[in-house]
Write a protein that holds these residues in place. Structure first.
Motif, PDB file in Angstrom:
ATOM      1  N   GLN A  58     -49.582  64.090 -24.680  1.00 36.94           N
ATOM      2  CA  GLN A  58     -50.163  65.433 -24.632  1.00 36.94           C
ATOM      3  C   GLN A  58     -51.680  65.373 -24.783  1.00 36.94           C
ATOM      4  N   ASN A  99     -44.921  61.470 -27.183  1.00 41.30           N
ATOM      5  CA  ASN A  99     -45.230  62.784 -26.603  1.00 41.30           C
ATOM      6  C   ASN A  99     -46.583  63.286 -27.093  1.00 41.30           C
ATOM      7  N   SER A 113     -43.439  72.291 -18.532  1.00 38.59           N
ATOM      8  CA  SER A 113     -43.540  70.947 -19.095  1.00 38.59           C
ATOM      9  C   SER A 113     -43.003  69.964 -18.070  1.00 38.59           C
ATOM     10  N   VAL A 159     -44.692  66.224 -21.640  1.00 39.72           N
ATOM     11  CA  VAL A 159     -45.879  66.981 -22.043  1.00 39.72           C
ATOM     12  C   VAL A 159     -45.817  68.414 -21.534  1.00 39.72           C
TER      13      VAL A 159
END
Length: 310
Positions: free
Chosen positions: A135, A131, A243, A301
């Motif tokens: 991101q 993650n 997200s 993300v």
């Protein structure tokens, strides 16, 4: 060579105890690009049934980008500028580029260690690490597209290096798409769910982006607008929540199914006009590549958005 690609090789070099990556271009690449596109053009004219003037805008876009990739002086300048503009994004790292050790067919930069995505994933990183890298990747592209208005437009796995602590290295700024302001405004306004549902505001944008034309029949306009709405809502889906979990394979199945259906649609193949702005070629390619990389990472993300889309 420790690595090779379509237009050059990368060598590892040492000088005074410092380790460099030296990218050397094959001879005659720029001439080959021009001659190859001259061969492709008549086939494309017959295959797609377009007139030469309309096809030229797409050929010019592709040729321009391919020739820019052979200009290593330009690549060094862009690499330094964009990496400097993105240096404050969390968990990113970039090589330093050395103009004094570079030339029109040679680029010298720091050698940076990291793993390409398949090798990285084989080490079974934690979901938090995946993650974190996802991101960083999303934030890198968000900043370029929405703030810099130019973007690293070649997001294939070979251009990213990942480290086990969750940092992401970016290499190879050979393909950079500069995004004109008028195209940006029209293209990204289409990400708004409210706009897509409002034909009165939507129609002028579709004309501006060459998705529909004044001489289209009513049936053609209805068809292309329905296709466009379906495509836009699907590709814009990550922007419509705070997200997005790119591990959702059902989402990607919908994208692939839509692509296959459009590719087999006789009305699109027989269209008398090309559909979509020339600038969309590399912007769409960038988003497809980004989404695929995030899917490979199975990253979840935070989908930061430009202010006007919030």
């Amino acid at each position: 060579a420790v690595n090779a690609a379509s237009i050059g090789q990368v060598h590892r070099a040492e000088k005074e105890g410092h380790v460099y990556a030296v990218k050397v271009q094959y001879p005659g690449v720029a001439d080959s690009v021009r001659s190859d596109l001259k061969l492709v053009k008549p086939f494309a004219l017959r295959l797609f049934g377009l007139n030469e003037k309309e096809l030229d805008q797409y050929i010019d876009e592709v040729e321009g980008k391919l020739l820019e990739e052979t200009d290593y002086v330009l690549e060094v300048e862009r690499s330094k500028r964009i990496s400097a503009a993105c240096k404050d994004i969390s968990n990113l790292f970039f090589p330093t580029y050395y103009e004094e050790l570079s030339s029109p067919r040679v680029i010298t930069m720091d050698w940076i260690d990291g793993q390409h995505i398949k090798e990285f994933l084989s080490g079974n990183p934690t979901q938090d690490i995946k993650n974190q890298i996802g991101q960083a990747m999303w934030d890198f592209y968000h900043h370029q597209i929405h703030n810099l208005k130019e973007v690293h437009a070649d997001p294939h796995p070979g251009n990213f290096l990942m480290r086990e602590e969750g940092t992401l290295g970016i290499i190879d700024f050979g393909c950079v798409k500069e995004i004109p302001e008028d195209f940006y405004e029209a293209y990204f306004r289409l990400m708004s769910k409210d706009l897509v549902a409002n034909d009165e505001e939507l129609m002028p944008l579709l004309y501006r982006l060459n998705f529909i034309y004044e001489d289209d029949s009513d049936h053609e306009k209805e068809l292309y607008i329905s296709i466009f709405k379906e495509m836009t809502m699907l590709l814009g889906q990550p922007f419509h929540s705070d997200s997005f979990d790119f591990a959702d394979n059902n989402y990607f199945k919908k994208i692939y199914n839509l692509s296959e259906r459009l590719g087999n649609m006789k009305e699109l193949r027989n269209s008398k006009h090309p559909r979509g702005s020339r600038h969309g070629l590399y912007v769409n390619r960038t988003y497809f590549g980004l989404y695929q990389l995030l899917n490979m990472l199975e990253a979840d993300v935070v989908t930061t958005k430009p202010e006007w889309l919030k």
